[in-house]
Design a protein around this motif. Structure first.
Motif, PDB file in Angstrom:
ATOM      1  N   GLU A   8      16.057  -9.830   6.116  1.00  0.00           N
ATOM      2  CA  GLU A   8      14.929 -10.321   5.329  1.00  0.00           C
ATOM      3  C   GLU A   8      13.971 -11.021   6.278  1.00  0.00           C
ATOM      4  O   GLU A   8      14.363 -11.939   7.011  1.00  0.00           O
ATOM      5  CB  GLU A   8      15.391 -11.274   4.231  1.00  0.00           C
ATOM      6  N   ILE A   9      12.712 -10.551   6.289  1.00  0.00           N
ATOM      7  CA  ILE A   9      11.719 -11.147   7.177  1.00  0.00           C
ATOM      8  C   ILE A   9      10.428 -11.413   6.415  1.00  0.00           C
ATOM      9  O   ILE A   9      10.148 -10.800   5.383  1.00  0.00           O
ATOM     10  CB  ILE A   9      11.415 -10.241   8.395  1.00  0.00           C
ATOM     11  N   ASN A  10       9.652 -12.335   6.948  1.00  0.00           N
ATOM     12  CA  ASN A  10       8.311 -12.611   6.447  1.00  0.00           C
ATOM     13  C   ASN A  10       7.337 -11.814   7.295  1.00  0.00           C
ATOM     14  O   ASN A  10       7.266 -12.005   8.517  1.00  0.00           O
ATOM     15  CB  ASN A  10       8.029 -14.114   6.547  1.00  0.00           C
ATOM     16  N   ILE A  11       6.573 -10.905   6.660  1.00  0.00           N
ATOM     17  CA  ILE A  11       5.713 -10.008   7.440  1.00  0.00           C
ATOM     18  C   ILE A  11       4.318 -10.578   7.689  1.00  0.00           C
ATOM     19  O   ILE A  11       3.548 -10.024   8.464  1.00  0.00           O
ATOM     20  CB  ILE A  11       5.594  -8.622   6.764  1.00  0.00           C
ATOM     21  N   GLU A  12       3.983 -11.685   7.045  1.00  0.00           N
ATOM     22  CA  GLU A  12       2.628 -12.215   7.172  1.00  0.00           C
ATOM     23  C   GLU A  12       2.265 -12.638   8.595  1.00  0.00           C
ATOM     24  O   GLU A  12       1.104 -12.486   9.003  1.00  0.00           O
ATOM     25  CB  GLU A  12       2.411 -13.374   6.199  1.00  0.00           C
ATOM     26  N   PRO A  13       3.204 -13.153   9.403  1.00  0.00           N
ATOM     27  CA  PRO A  13       2.820 -13.534  10.772  1.00  0.00           C
ATOM     28  C   PRO A  13       2.313 -12.371  11.625  1.00  0.00           C
ATOM     29  O   PRO A  13       1.693 -12.586  12.664  1.00  0.00           O
ATOM     30  CB  PRO A  13       4.120 -14.120  11.358  1.00  0.00           C
ATOM     31  N   PHE A  14       2.569 -11.126  11.178  1.00  0.00           N
ATOM     32  CA  PHE A  14       2.154  -9.972  11.972  1.00  0.00           C
ATOM     33  C   PHE A  14       0.706  -9.563  11.708  1.00  0.00           C
ATOM     34  O   PHE A  14       0.199  -8.631  12.332  1.00  0.00           O
ATOM     35  CB  PHE A  14       3.083  -8.783  11.700  1.00  0.00           C
ATOM     36  N   LEU A  15       0.061 -10.228  10.786  1.00  0.00           N
ATOM     37  CA  LEU A  15      -1.333  -9.877  10.484  1.00  0.00           C
ATOM     38  C   LEU A  15      -2.257 -10.372  11.589  1.00  0.00           C
ATOM     39  O   LEU A  15      -2.060 -11.452  12.117  1.00  0.00           O
ATOM     40  CB  LEU A  15      -1.739 -10.485   9.139  1.00  0.00           C
ATOM     41  N   ASN A  22     -12.498  -3.109   0.862  1.00  0.00           N
ATOM     42  CA  ASN A  22     -11.628  -2.800   1.988  1.00  0.00           C
ATOM     43  C   ASN A  22     -10.221  -3.237   1.614  1.00  0.00           C
ATOM     44  O   ASN A  22     -10.039  -4.151   0.811  1.00  0.00           O
ATOM     45  CB  ASN A  22     -12.099  -3.539   3.246  1.00  0.00           C
ATOM     46  N   GLN A  23      -9.232  -2.576   2.188  1.00  0.00           N
ATOM     47  CA  GLN A  23      -7.864  -2.897   1.835  1.00  0.00           C
ATOM     48  C   GLN A  23      -7.457  -4.263   2.377  1.00  0.00           C
ATOM     49  O   GLN A  23      -7.779  -4.614   3.514  1.00  0.00           O
ATOM     50  CB  GLN A  23      -6.916  -1.824   2.372  1.00  0.00           C
ATOM     51  N   PHE A  24      -6.755  -5.024   1.533  1.00  0.00           N
ATOM     52  CA  PHE A  24      -6.246  -6.323   1.934  1.00  0.00           C
ATOM     53  C   PHE A  24      -5.269  -6.115   3.100  1.00  0.00           C
ATOM     54  O   PHE A  24      -4.366  -5.278   3.008  1.00  0.00           O
ATOM     55  CB  PHE A  24      -5.551  -6.965   0.740  1.00  0.00           C
ATOM     56  N   PRO A  25      -5.436  -6.830   4.213  1.00  0.00           N
ATOM     57  CA  PRO A  25      -4.597  -6.579   5.400  1.00  0.00           C
ATOM     58  C   PRO A  25      -3.102  -6.626   5.123  1.00  0.00           C
ATOM     59  O   PRO A  25      -2.341  -5.799   5.647  1.00  0.00           O
ATOM     60  CB  PRO A  25      -5.019  -7.694   6.365  1.00  0.00           C
ATOM     61  N   LEU A  26      -2.672  -7.579   4.290  1.00  0.00           N
ATOM     62  CA  LEU A  26      -1.247  -7.678   3.982  1.00  0.00           C
ATOM     63  C   LEU A  26      -0.759  -6.421   3.256  1.00  0.00           C
ATOM     64  O   LEU A  26       0.339  -5.913   3.520  1.00  0.00           O
ATOM     65  CB  LEU A  26      -0.982  -8.925   3.126  1.00  0.00           C
ATOM     66  N   ASN A  27      -1.584  -5.902   2.352  1.00  0.00           N
ATOM     67  CA  ASN A  27      -1.204  -4.683   1.636  1.00  0.00           C
ATOM     68  C   ASN A  27      -1.148  -3.483   2.583  1.00  0.00           C
ATOM     69  O   ASN A  27      -0.309  -2.599   2.440  1.00  0.00           O
ATOM     70  CB  ASN A  27      -2.195  -4.393   0.511  1.00  0.00           C
ATOM     71  N   LYS A  28      -2.070  -3.457   3.549  1.00  0.00           N
ATOM     72  CA  LYS A  28      -2.086  -2.358   4.513  1.00  0.00           C
ATOM     73  C   LYS A  28      -0.803  -2.347   5.337  1.00  0.00           C
ATOM     74  O   LYS A  28      -0.172  -1.294   5.524  1.00  0.00           O
ATOM     75  CB  LYS A  28      -3.300  -2.492   5.433  1.00  0.00           C
ATOM     76  N   LEU A  29      -0.386  -3.525   5.822  1.00  0.00           N
ATOM     77  CA  LEU A  29       0.857  -3.637   6.571  1.00  0.00           C
ATOM     78  C   LEU A  29       2.049  -3.269   5.698  1.00  0.00           C
ATOM     79  O   LEU A  29       2.983  -2.589   6.134  1.00  0.00           O
ATOM     80  CB  LEU A  29       1.006  -5.065   7.117  1.00  0.00           C
ATOM     81  N   THR A  30       2.009  -3.722   4.438  1.00  0.00           N
ATOM     82  CA  THR A  30       3.092  -3.423   3.494  1.00  0.00           C
ATOM     83  C   THR A  30       3.265  -1.919   3.320  1.00  0.00           C
ATOM     84  O   THR A  30       4.388  -1.399   3.330  1.00  0.00           O
ATOM     85  CB  THR A  30       2.796  -4.084   2.126  1.00  0.00           C
ATOM     86  N   GLU A  31       2.142  -1.206   3.155  1.00  0.00           N
ATOM     87  CA  GLU A  31       2.218   0.239   2.962  1.00  0.00           C
ATOM     88  C   GLU A  31       2.798   0.941   4.188  1.00  0.00           C
ATOM     89  O   GLU A  31       3.580   1.891   4.076  1.00  0.00           O
ATOM     90  CB  GLU A  31       0.819   0.800   2.653  1.00  0.00           C
TER      91      GLU A  31
END
Length: 549
Positions: free
Chosen positions: A542-549, A401-410
């Protein structure tokens, strides 16, 4: 953290064969599609269908191709370790055995009849340059133009492949009827070696020969192997006729022609194992054209200490592999006798032993690539047919399954690209100056991760921000029309969170989400812009996107 993998891809040797000659040797004709499928079944690839004329046209233009041959050529990619398939003879032999039209030939070393065995004596001087040598004789061989061309081409293919451009092994082939044994393999100062090189009209010293070939498009690549040595290797016959100066050039006196009936083969080497393999391959491939098919006349190699070896070895060896192991590794369930038959089709003569508990495989001298049981299993899989292996879901639950962080990144990448921004991919390492001085911060306050032994000033620390990479990209493209709109979504490395002074005072905002700071938005400080050699105002987010997971 994200990581990257490096894969080294090795080129497969390409064998060019005339289509008509190939079909004649195979005893039947194929359409191009049928032959492509046959190659695939055998683990090869029909890379290109062309002609000498087409090749010259592509490389040099139509004007240079006038008068070139229109004969159709098949260019076939061969696995780098299948030395036995590097010529028409071996290729045809392998395909015919694979299709069960013939049985694999039995190669045999024989002692000479009514003549003395040819001897090659190695002197101690060779230890300083190329200490090893092997030899053999192809007796009563019949050449045609196509056979001769194939003989020469196989030597070149071996030189470029297992011989590592002649550094490990150099092959010399000579008309035995023009020389007289015993032969001496020695090493002498360049000034003391003098002979007429192949296809030359006069004699040269070894030093002059090296100068002569310094501009030769083919031979210049081999000069470095011996040019700085105090002694050069050389092979003489009993009358001091030079056979060759390995690994550079053969003597013209021993040149092979279509009328040659007896060929003396010598291989000098820095690696004796490779030399034996090369000799075995060359003589087994062309022993087909000897009066006694698939027989090779032995030669004797004598060392200074009195040790004597007989070559070629043409050694057969036996290996045992359990049928269950083969079935398990491939994912099939064939009977032991069926597996033995599959291996026999790959020139690995096999039979079942021990009440079906083992398969005994005979490895011929042409298959130096068979080193381990896995090589035998691979050949069984090829003969079975990869397309015939039933696809099954593994018993272990391994559906990815796709890594959640990669999915958000895409998802973010698509939206930013749709908004007119161009994606950049910059280095994860940068200089201390990029993340400190240029951004208006002290390097100690950044608490960046430092590289212990940086190879260059450009890669001293792991980046703590994506801004330096983007700004350097803009600086490298400042001649491009404005506006420049770039984005990057990648990893950064932080030892600890710190205050960022890269933005202009009063024109910077902290971005909060879910009760925490996730980044900054604002106009970059003029000092930052200047230090990156830019002249136009820049704004950045510039933001950190990890908190949105």
């Amino acid at each position: 953290m994200r990581s990257a993998a490096v894969v080294q891809v090795c080129d497969m040797p390409t064998v060019s064969v005339k289509r008509e000659l190939l079909f004649q040797a195979l005893g039947r004709r194929y359409t191009d599609e049928e032959f492509d499928e046959l190659c695939f079944e055998f683990g090869l690839e029909l890379d290109e269908i062309t002609s000498e004329k087409d090749i010259i046209s592509k490389e040099q233009g139509d004007g240079k191709a006038e008068g070139a041959s229109d004969i159709i050529l098949y260019k076939i990619d061969v696995p780098a370790n299948r030395y036995d398939l590097l010529c028409l003879e071996g290729l045809v032999r392998g395909l015919q055995v694979f299709k069960e039209r013939i049985k694999a030939p039995r190669y045999k070393r024989i002692m000479p009849v009514n003549v003395d065995v040819q001897r090659l004596i190695i002197t101690e001087e060779t230890a300083q340059v190329r200490p090893h040598a092997v030899a053999a004789v192809l007796r009563n061989i019949t050449f045609s133009k196509d056979r001769y061309d194939s003989f020469i081409d196989l030597q070149e293919k071996l030189h470029q492949n297992i011989c590592r451009k002649r550094a490990l092994v150099a092959i010399g082939t000579h008309d035995l009827d023009t020389i007289s044994g015993p032969f001496t393999y020695t090493a002498r100062p360049p000034s003391e070696i003098r002979f007429k090189p192949l296809n030359q009209s006069k004699e040269y010293t070894a030093s002059e020969i090296m100068d002569l070939y310094r501009t030769d498009s083919q031979l210049k690549h081999y000069l470095h192997i011996i040019e700085n040595k105090p002694l050069y290797p050389v092979i003489y016959d009993s009358n001091s006729v030079v056979l060759s100066m390995p690994p550079i050039i053969n003597g013209d006196h021993t040149k092979i022609s279509l009328n040659t009936r007896n060929v003396f083969v010598e291989c000098t080497a820095t690696d004796i194992t490779k030399a034996k393999i090369v000799l075995d391959i060359l003589v087994t491939m062309f022993s087909e054209y000897c009066e006694k098919q698939f027989t090779v006349e032995a030669a004797e190699v004598t060392y200074l200490n009195g040790k004597t070896c007989i070559y070629p070895e043409l050694a057969y060896r036996r290996e045992k592999v359990k049928p269950d192991l083969i079935n398990k590794k491939i994912g099939i369930s064939e009977t032991p006798s069926s597996l033995a038959k599959l291996l026999t089709r790959m020139c690995l003569k096999s039979h079942v032993t021990g009440n079906g508990n083992n398969i005994e495989i005979e490895i011929p001298p042409t298959r130096a690539d068979i080193i381990h049981a896995c090589d035998i299993i691979e050949d069984a899989a090829i003969a079975y047919g990869y397309n015939n292996i039933q696809m099954t879901i593994p018993k272990t639950y391994t559906i990815a399954n796709q890594f959640p962080l990669n999915k958000l990144t895409e998802l973010l990448r698509q939206d930013l690209a749709a908004a007119g921004f161009t994606e950049a991919l910059t280095f994860a390492l940068c200089s201390q100056e990029d993340i400190a001085d240029k951004l208006g911060a002290d390097i100690s306050s950044t608490k960046a991760v430092h590289i212990a032994n940086p190879k260059t000033a450009e890669f001293q620390v792991a980046r703590t921000s994506l801004l330096p990479g983007l700004l350097k990209t803009i600086a490298a493209n400042r001649k491009m029309p404005l506006p420049l709109k770039l984005f990057e979504i990648s990893d950064i490395v932080l030892k600890d969170s710190t205050k960022d002074s890269a933005f202009f005072p009063g024109r910077c905002a902290e971005i909060l989400a879910k009760g925490q700071s996730i980044g900054k938005l604002g106009v970059l400080h003029p000092d930052v812009i200047t230090k990156f050699e830019l002249t136009m105002p820049c704004s950045a987010l510039e933001i950190n996107i990890e908190p949105f997971l």
